[in-house]
Design an enzyme around this catalytic site. Sequence first.
Site, PDB file in Angstrom:
ATOM      1  N   GLY A 136      17.121 -21.570   8.200  1.00  0.00           N
ATOM      2  CA  GLY A 136      18.354 -21.261   8.912  1.00  0.00           C
ATOM      3  C   GLY A 136      18.129 -20.085   9.816  1.00  0.00           C
TER       4      GLY A 136
ATOM      5  N   GLY B  71      16.249 -17.145   7.680  1.00  0.00           N
ATOM      6  CA  GLY B  71      15.238 -17.287   6.645  1.00  0.00           C
ATOM      7  C   GLY B  71      14.881 -18.734   6.403  1.00  0.00           C
ATOM      8  CB  SER B  72      11.956 -20.523   5.890  1.00  0.00           C
ATOM      9  OG  SER B  72      11.928 -20.187   7.246  1.00  0.00           O
TER      10      SER B  72
ATOM     11  N   GLY C  98      14.136 -26.083   4.009  1.00  0.00           N
ATOM     12  CA  GLY C  98      15.070 -25.923   5.104  1.00  0.00           C
ATOM     13  C   GLY C  98      14.936 -24.538   5.679  1.00  0.00           C
TER      14      GLY C  98
ATOM     15  CG  ASP D 157      28.812 -20.036   4.886  1.00  0.00           C
ATOM     16  OD1 ASP D 157      29.709 -20.710   5.447  1.00  0.00           O
ATOM     17  OD2 ASP D 157      27.642 -20.022   5.270  1.00  0.00           O
TER      18      ASP D 157
ATOM     19  CE  LYS E 235      18.079 -17.360   2.708  1.00  0.00           C
ATOM     20  NZ  LYS E 235      19.240 -18.158   2.920  1.00  0.00           N
TER      21      LYS E 235
END
Length: 669
Positions: free
Chosen positions: A350, A353-354, A348, A467, A370
């Site tokens: 965002g 970052g990946s 994934g 979060d 990450k």
Amino acid sequence: MLVKLIMALVLLSVTTMVQVSIADTSFIFNNGFQSANLTMNGISVITSNGLLQLTNETGFQKSHAFYPNPVVFTNTTSFSTTFVFAIRPQSQTLNGHGMAFVISPTKSFPNALIGQYLGLFNMSNNRDPKNHVFAVEFDTLQNFEFGDINGNHVGIDINSLNSTKSAPAGYYANRFHFQNLSLNSGVPMQVWVDYDGSKKQISATLGSINVNKPETPLLTLSQDLSEILTNPSYVGFSSSNGERIASHYVLGWSFKVNGEPQKLDTSKLPKLPRLRGNEQSRILPIVLPLLSLCAIALAGLSIVHYINWKKKFSEIVEVWEQEYGPHRFKYKDLYIATKGFKEKELLGSGGFGSVYKGLMPGSKIEVAVKKVSHGSRQGMREFIAEIVSIGRLRHRNLVSLLGYCRRKGELLLVYDFMPNGSLDKYLFNQKPGVTLNWMQRFRIIKGVASGLCYLHQDWEQVVVHRDIKASNVLLDSEFNGRLGDFGLARLYDHGSDHATTHVVGTMGYMAPENTRTRRATTKSDVFSFGAFMLEVVCSRRPIEQGREEFILVDWVYGLWKKGEIIEAKDENLGTEYKTEEVELVLKLGLLCSNSKAEHRPNMRLVVQYLNMEVPLPDFPALMSSPSCCGFKCGSNQDLENFGMSFPSSGTDGYHSRTSIAESVLSGGR
Ligand SMILES: *[C@@H]1O[C@H](CO)[C@@H](O)[C@H](O)[C@H]1NC(C)=O
Ligand SMILES: *[C@@H]1O[C@H](CO)[C@@H](O)[C@H](O)[C@H]1NC(C)=O
Ligand SMILES: *[C@@H]1O[C@H](CO)[C@@H](O)[C@H](O)[C@H]1NC(C)=O
Ligand SMILES: *[C@@H]1O[C@H](CO)[C@@H](O)[C@H](O)[C@H]1NC(C)=O
Ligand SMILES: *[C@@H]1O[C@H](CO)[C@@H](O)[C@H](O)[C@H]1NC(C)=O
Ligand SMILES: *[C@@H]1O[C@H](CO)[C@@H](O)[C@H](O)[C@H]1NC(C)=O
């Protein structure tokens, strides 16, 4: 008549003989366990050369091996045992969990957990006096939840993984010198455990295989074991793997009740399997001359290659980072693990970052890597210090941060890989045909609550998550909920140029005071957790943009006022649920969503509510009392008082987000 009498006498003497032999159990397995007839379960095996191998390189397993016959333990029984063991982790940087010598009322532990629970206890019976278990643990991973002193210790455990007494692994070579030992070195070590039934004293001693029993024990503890153990009990070993994997071996074992056990002759013990590396070293001398010829020919080429290679795998390591050695991964390893950060391995990505799936070379441990780009070098030192400190957090409901690697303009964070991906996929039908049942959902909610409670209250420093939401909750192989991404939001502030302009968090989960002050607190986490609970029960996002804006908390509140709160639950739950539990979670979700931070419960209380240890406050009273909290009766007021003061911009609750901590590890995507 006479015959009968004789027979009876013979029978009597036989039974007394058997009893005597049971009462004074004594055995030795010095050259292999083939004849031992141990009672084994899990993945334990006796290898072809007679080693007792408790675990192998398979993760998420527990194993036990017990002497088959019960051992009599009365209030005067003493015992002594010695054994040789070895722990071979899959990789030197990632320890396994360890193993234990165990005395227990049973030979099997069907309800015990794997990983740090060593196959002995579970979350609910850890510390329960009803366990009647005595163990000496050889623990290779520091678990703060059990108060572990470090990641290489011996502990005396009584009914609990919270050791009654523990010490770093090693032995007193003499009065002045303590020799450290590394449990996970793969080298065989000898242990002596003695219990003196008259003095009521336990001692545990560790030593190298080639030294005599050290005179000073590593651990002594005054404790009457007859108060702990049942009569009879069983003696044996337990071990487990989680995501962290090690092979645990017992090479030889001698045990005696009320006396000295027979000495183990270490030269007769079965040998450990050869490591793959060693085979190479045997072949090397033959190949070496040939190799050196080739080497000269290749030297020229190599130099060119080396320069390229250096560049490709270059990292930044500064002097101050040396103390973080164990937390530092080699870029080369991460590169190989993720097959060169191939798109195929992408889990994934965002805003900042990946995340890639990786298989660590050598250890074959699955990780999630990450990649975060960072601009300034400013604050890097503090940032890394915090990452390392976060990496020390260990809780079964948190995704572990294993370590990091740093390159120019790039930071790589290495996490445990969660095979079942993120929770939101299951709630919003992105995995067709898979619906989580109520038991699973309730367990996930309780798990995440306990993880968050640990971050807020149980760890040495307060960590605000900032979060919390379904997409940040990942599911491990047993569908336990694990909170990912904790603390990262705050950390990222240090390394980012534009961090100060960021509001961390996700719309719909963000407490009203948070949007005003931009200061996240544990209470704003509780607010997000409230939204999360409603989300999990209802399978609906906190805010949905359709023709009309749908606000979940408002809707649930409306149903509650009509006395129909149960109607809010996800239809797909079917009929297999407990109304009492569903209502509890929904009401608690409303309670946590209170717009006034001071009226939200803290996470400790939330956990107690969820475990039904404390009843929820009288809800209607709470809601209608304006002085008590933000819930005023009245139409539009309700909405606002629930803290639903969201800007109604084009957001669906997630995507027009400003979160920088977006989907770290949205595994499975
Ligand atoms: C091994 O143990 C099992 C049960 O624990 C028992 O039934 C069996 O007879 C034992 N075999 C030997 C050779 O002692
Ligand atoms: C570990 O042991 C189990 C049970 O004996 C076996 O099925 C599995 O293949 C083994 N795994 C490895 C990696 O050797
Ligand atoms: C041991 O237990 C027996 C009964 O179970 C009791 O009579 C005896 O006094 C106990 N001895 C000691 C030393 O506690
Ligand atoms: C924990 O283990 C105990 C003892 O085996 C069992 O009664 C209990 O149900 C287990 N709890 C959980 C949550 O698995
Ligand atoms: C184990 O000990 C730690 C630290 O002392 C404590 O925080 C934790 O609550 C204990 N665990 C249990 C299950 O009580
Ligand atoms: C032994 O280990 C301890 C930590 O457990 C460490 O502080 C100490 O320096 C070590 N001693 C030696 C000689 O390596």
